[in-house]
Design an enzyme around this catalytic site. Structure first.
Site, mmCIF file in Angstrom:
data_model
loop_
_atom_site.group_PDB
_atom_site.id
_atom_site.type_symbol
_atom_site.label_atom_id
_atom_site.label_comp_id
_atom_site.label_asym_id
_atom_site.label_seq_id
_atom_site.Cartn_x
_atom_site.Cartn_y
_atom_site.Cartn_z
ATOM 1 N N LYS A 140 -53.585 2.036 -30.946
ATOM 2 C CA LYS A 140 -54.500 2.944 -30.325
ATOM 3 C C LYS A 140 -55.888 2.279 -29.600
ATOM 4 O O LYS A 140 -55.893 1.062 -30.332
ATOM 5 C CB LYS A 140 -54.669 3.816 -31.353
ATOM 6 C CG LYS A 140 -55.268 3.440 -32.702
ATOM 7 C CD LYS A 140 -54.976 4.494 -33.787
ATOM 8 C CE LYS A 140 -55.627 3.757 -35.025
ATOM 9 N NZ LYS A 140 -55.457 4.564 -36.112
ATOM 10 N N TYR B 22 -87.544 -8.435 -26.339
ATOM 11 C CA TYR B 22 -88.181 -6.806 -26.430
ATOM 12 C C TYR B 22 -88.897 -6.697 -27.597
ATOM 13 O O TYR B 22 -88.379 -7.099 -28.729
ATOM 14 C CB TYR B 22 -87.206 -5.805 -26.370
ATOM 15 C CG TYR B 22 -86.662 -5.638 -24.748
ATOM 16 C CD1 TYR B 22 -87.432 -5.309 -23.719
ATOM 17 C CD2 TYR B 22 -85.294 -5.683 -24.712
ATOM 18 C CE1 TYR B 22 -87.238 -4.996 -22.519
ATOM 19 C CE2 TYR B 22 -84.853 -5.358 -23.253
ATOM 20 C CZ TYR B 22 -85.762 -5.116 -22.181
ATOM 21 O OH TYR B 22 -85.296 -4.740 -20.999
HETATM 22 C C1 PLP Z 1 -55.082 3.747 -37.167
HETATM 23 C C2 PLP Z 1 -53.729 4.068 -37.996
HETATM 24 C C3 PLP Z 1 -52.863 3.159 -38.622
HETATM 25 C C4 PLP Z 1 -53.320 1.797 -38.839
HETATM 26 O O1 PLP Z 1 -54.255 1.557 -39.788
HETATM 27 P P1 PLP Z 1 -54.991 0.283 -40.295
HETATM 28 O O2 PLP Z 1 -56.070 0.479 -41.120
HETATM 29 O O3 PLP Z 1 -55.872 -0.229 -38.950
HETATM 30 O O4 PLP Z 1 -53.937 -0.602 -40.242
HETATM 31 C C5 PLP Z 1 -51.789 3.491 -39.147
HETATM 32 N N1 PLP Z 1 -51.537 5.006 -39.130
HETATM 33 C C6 PLP Z 1 -52.271 5.931 -38.594
HETATM 34 C C7 PLP Z 1 -51.851 7.136 -38.750
HETATM 35 C C8 PLP Z 1 -53.457 5.580 -38.018
HETATM 36 O O5 PLP Z 1 -54.205 6.668 -37.434
#
Ligand code: PLP
Length: 348
Positions: free
Chosen positions: A41, A251
């Site tokens: 994602k 800045y």
């Molecule tokens: C993002 C996510 C993961 C992965 O989690 P990490 O902590 O990045 O390993 C796994 N399961 C779900 C449902 C997620 O939203």
């Protein structure tokens, strides 16, 4: 003819394909009898899903998780049929239509989503059960609903809230997930994210879902020996100049030169995800030298100390010190934020 790629950016994200593949293999091995999937994602946590997914597939990964349907659309050609799940679930009729047409699997999070999916004809889906995070997922009390009984559940999922800590919430969630697995017919039980993999076999089920650790994050110290850095942000030096004692940088003039010194302006700023929290804390690497960031980070640029590297000049490149656990401690950002902030101006 190849399309003209246009001017090349003065900013690039070096992605170590060997480290990414090696991290997946390590997490798959640490998952014991379960297979590891991959959370890709948010554009593979900022790396670029089009870059990361083929590397993960080549390493042996067959199961991928995105949050949004648009993310599924962007990578579905890269993922084997039935290997892509959409965590947000079907919210609209067009989500459902896309799922049916593409084979991307919805993760059902509520009775409303279950009914929406069944009314459209349904088919294989995943089911997320809330075991205490109170984010997405069907509540335990709804598991006996007739709509749930009619679902063709492939993955029975829950998500750990505190796997990066030794919290009593972990065994509580694990026990509820086991109950859910006993209550709903399914093919693969899945609970563990990256950190959860290290909580042991009882948390593994048939499928684990690492994200962060694939990309070099270390959410629990036990993972450190298994995980290698994947992402190295690099920026070109746009200009160099000499400062005299008392000259200020950037800045609000927050850095004041203590003496004569040589500085360089690099093409990396907060619009690229190198936030102002790096002011006075960030470092660039050039060979064995560590070059401090001087003064405020600006939108498109930062200024670094080049005094110790006289050979470096305009057009040369430096690398941000970005080992995730260390960078998180230095910046106050989480390892997740450090990755997902990395902006669109990086050549990937
Ligand atoms: C993002 C996510 C993961 C992965 O989690 P990490 O902590 O990045 O390993 C796994 N399961 C779900 C449902 C997620 O939203």
């Amino acid at each position: 003819m190849m399309p003209d790629p246009g001017p090349s950016p003065a900013l690039s994200l070096a992605i170590d394909a060997g480290a990414l593949a090696g991290n997946w293999r390590a997490l798959d091995r640490l998952s014991g009898g379960a297979r590891a999937g991959a959370a890709v994602k948010a554009d593979a946590y900022g790396l670029g899903a089009r870059v990361a997914v083929p590397i993960l597939r080549e390493a042996g990964c067959g199961r991928f998780f995105v949050a949004h349907w648009a993310e599924a659309a962007a990578i579905r050609a890269l993922v084997p049929a039935g290997g892509l799940s959409v965590l947000h679930g079907p919210l609209t009729a067009s989500d459902v239509a896309f799922a049916l047409a593409s084979g991307a699997r919805p993760v059902i999070n509520s009775l409303a989503q279950a009914r929406r999916w069944l009314e459209a004809g349904g088919g294989p889906c995943d089911l997320m059960v809330d075991t205490g995070m109170n984010r997405l997922g069907l509540e335990m009390a709804a598991l006996g609903d007739e709509a749930v009984a009619r679902l063709e559940v492939i993955g029975l999922l829950s998500h750990l809230a505190s796997a990066d800590e030794d919290s009593a919430q972990n065994p509580r969630q694990q026990a509820l997930w086991r109950q859910a697995c006993a209550a709903v017919r399914h093919r693969e039980a899945s609970l563990a994210n990256s950190a959860g993999i290290m909580l042991g076999e009882a948390y593994h089920g048939e499928l684990t879902r690492p994200g962060l650790a694939l990309y070099g994050g270390v959410p629990r110290p036990e993972l450190a020996p298994h995980i290698r850095q994947v992402v190295r942000p690099r920026a070109a030096i746009l200009q160099t100049r000499w400062l005299e004692a008392g000259d200020t940088v950037g800045y609000n003039a927050t850095f004041i030169a203590p003496g004569r010194m040589r500085v360089g302006v690099i093409a990396l700023g907060y619009a690229d995800g190198y936030l102002r929290c790096w002011t006075g804390r960030g470092e660039m690497l050039a060979g064995d030298e560590r070059l401090p960031v001087l003064g405020r980070v600006s939108m498109d640029m930062s200024v670094i100390d080049l005094t110790r590297v006289p050979a470096l000049g305009e057009g040369d490149w430096v690398e941000a010190a970005y080992d995730l656990p260390t960078a998180a401690r230095a910046s106050g950002l989480s390892q997740y934020e450090l990755l997902t902030l990395l902006g669109r101006r990086f050549g990937r």
